[in-house]
Scaffold this active site. Structure first.
Site, PDB file in Angstrom:
ATOM      1  N   LYS A  49      77.219  37.909 -80.057  1.00  0.00           N
ATOM      2  CA  LYS A  49      78.170  37.112 -79.354  1.00  0.00           C
ATOM      3  C   LYS A  49      77.936  37.082 -77.736  1.00  0.00           C
ATOM      4  O   LYS A  49      77.893  36.282 -77.003  1.00  0.00           O
ATOM      5  CB  LYS A  49      79.410  38.369 -79.252  1.00  0.00           C
ATOM      6  CG  LYS A  49      80.065  38.019 -80.483  1.00  0.00           C
ATOM      7  CD  LYS A  49      81.235  39.112 -80.941  1.00  0.00           C
ATOM      8  CE  LYS A  49      81.582  39.100 -82.247  1.00  0.00           C
ATOM      9  NZ  LYS A  49      82.651  40.117 -82.453  1.00  0.00           N
ATOM     10  N   GLN A  93      85.314  45.445 -80.540  1.00  0.00           N
ATOM     11  CA  GLN A  93      84.900  45.185 -81.874  1.00  0.00           C
ATOM     12  C   GLN A  93      85.325  46.266 -82.836  1.00  0.00           C
ATOM     13  O   GLN A  93      85.499  47.128 -82.743  1.00  0.00           O
ATOM     14  CB  GLN A  93      83.295  45.400 -81.862  1.00  0.00           C
ATOM     15  CG  GLN A  93      82.701  45.225 -83.065  1.00  0.00           C
ATOM     16  CD  GLN A  93      82.597  43.599 -83.396  1.00  0.00           C
ATOM     17  OE1 GLN A  93      82.599  42.675 -82.417  1.00  0.00           O
ATOM     18  NE2 GLN A  93      82.515  43.117 -84.939  1.00  0.00           N
ATOM     19  N   ASP A 116      90.393  37.806 -78.879  1.00  0.00           N
ATOM     20  CA  ASP A 116      90.496  37.852 -80.453  1.00  0.00           C
ATOM     21  C   ASP A 116      91.704  37.242 -80.824  1.00  0.00           C
ATOM     22  O   ASP A 116      91.916  36.960 -82.219  1.00  0.00           O
ATOM     23  CB  ASP A 116      90.540  39.222 -80.933  1.00  0.00           C
ATOM     24  CG  ASP A 116      88.771  39.481 -81.124  1.00  0.00           C
ATOM     25  OD1 ASP A 116      88.393  38.806 -81.798  1.00  0.00           O
ATOM     26  OD2 ASP A 116      88.509  40.826 -80.756  1.00  0.00           O
TER      27      ASP A 116
HETATM   28  N1  GUN Z   1      85.050  42.919 -86.576  1.00  0.00           N
HETATM   29  C1  GUN Z   1      84.766  41.710 -87.610  1.00  0.00           C
HETATM   30  N2  GUN Z   1      85.234  40.609 -87.204  1.00  0.00           N
HETATM   31  C2  GUN Z   1      85.660  40.954 -85.819  1.00  0.00           C
HETATM   32  C3  GUN Z   1      86.452  39.927 -84.852  1.00  0.00           C
HETATM   33  O1  GUN Z   1      86.547  38.800 -85.097  1.00  0.00           O
HETATM   34  N3  GUN Z   1      86.765  40.515 -83.581  1.00  0.00           N
HETATM   35  C4  GUN Z   1      86.444  41.888 -83.526  1.00  0.00           C
HETATM   36  N4  GUN Z   1      86.895  42.302 -82.395  1.00  0.00           N
HETATM   37  N5  GUN Z   1      86.014  42.742 -84.418  1.00  0.00           N
HETATM   38  C5  GUN Z   1      85.666  42.101 -85.573  1.00  0.00           C
END
Ligand code: GUN
Length: 281
Positions: A49, A93, A116
């Protein structure tokens, strides 16, 4: 033989356009990512990311916190990022350590920085058919992929396998908002294959290799694989047995190169959209 829903190609097109727009901004959008603990998979995702954000000319901040952090300290950090005018988007995350209440953490994020789309304000806006600040990254990426290939959703039978808050539930909601007839299946569903066989659009977001086999796919179905699993020899694979399903599907996503790049792409678009909303652009 099915046509490929090429997430890598579509994401590149979207992000190329986005990076052209970023060139004209006076300041760069900024994404903050909080990672708690040392989970290797989470670290890989967070690095991906950050790398993509930097490539696009975004600013990014990664806040690394130890596994032992208290919930209060984590909430205080989020509050600090909420107040910080330079930060446009906050991503915590998942998963978080067991002693931390993930819902309390999510609810602490200011909804206008909730990149998100996990906050109940944004989730609720989708559930009521309203416009949220942003849409959740993976379902949004899938909707854009379907749109790119002119795949009709209205009136279609859509089956979503998996009921996570991150993918399954918002995916089902967004398909419903686009007038699909939606069924959600999960670990307690009886006769899964009888249900998937009726799917014009079949989306699997479970995390189980080879869950979806040829007999479960309707002739001509659109098959979208959100799974990210490892085979015994370490290769990345999805939930769908690709070589079986592609014999019956009309369109199918590969793993890798399907949903994954679209998710990262949506995260970048969401960061930019939040930046614009916060700056009234
Ligand atoms: N863990 C696995 N996928 C995601 C996601 O799309 N966002 C976040 N914040 N954590 C994750």
């Amino acid at each position: 033989m099915a046509k490929i829903l090429d997430g890598k190609l579509v994401a590149k097109e979207i992000l190329d356009n986005l990076s052209d727009e970023i060139l004209f901004l006076e300041k760069a959008p900024c994404l903050a990512v909080i990672i708690v603990g040392d989970d290797p998979a989470s670290k890989i995702y967070v690095n991906l990311k950050r790398k993509k954000a930097t490539e696009l000319g975004f600013d990014s901040v990664v806040v690394e916190m130890p596994e032992t952090i208290t919930q209060n300290d984590l909430l205080a950090k989020i509050e600090e990022l909420n107040e910080d005018k330079k930060i446009n988007a906050i991503l915590v995350q998942m998963p978080l350590p067991k002693h931390i209440d993930a819902n309390a953490v999510i609810e602490k994020i200011n909804p206008i920085k909730d990149v998100d789309c996990f906050h109940p304000y944004n989730v609720g806006r989708i559930a009521t058919g309203n416009i949220p600040y942003i849409y959740p990254c993976t379902p949004k990426g899938i909707m854009r992929l379907l749109e790119y290939y002119d795949i009709e959703i209205s009136g279609k039978n859509a089956v979503v396998v998996g009921r996570s808050n991150i993918v399954g539930k918002p995916m089902a909601q967004m398909l419903l908002n686009s007038n699909a007839t939606v069924t959600i299946c999960h670990s307690k569903t009886k006769n899964l294959s009888q249900i998937t066989q009726k799917a014009d659009i079949l989306i699997s977001a479970v995390g189980k290799a080879n869950l979806i086999t040829k007999d479960m796919v309707k002739e001509g179905a659109v098959v979208v694989d959100v799974g990210m699993n490892r085979t015994q020899d370490g290769k990345l694979c999805g939930d769908v047995d690709f070589w079986e399903a592609e014999q019956k599907a009309s369109y199918i996503t590969p793993v890798p190169g399907g949903v994954g790049p679209m998710t990262i792409c949506s995260l970048m678009v969401n960061t930019y959209d939040l930046f614009k909303k916060q700056n009234e652009l």
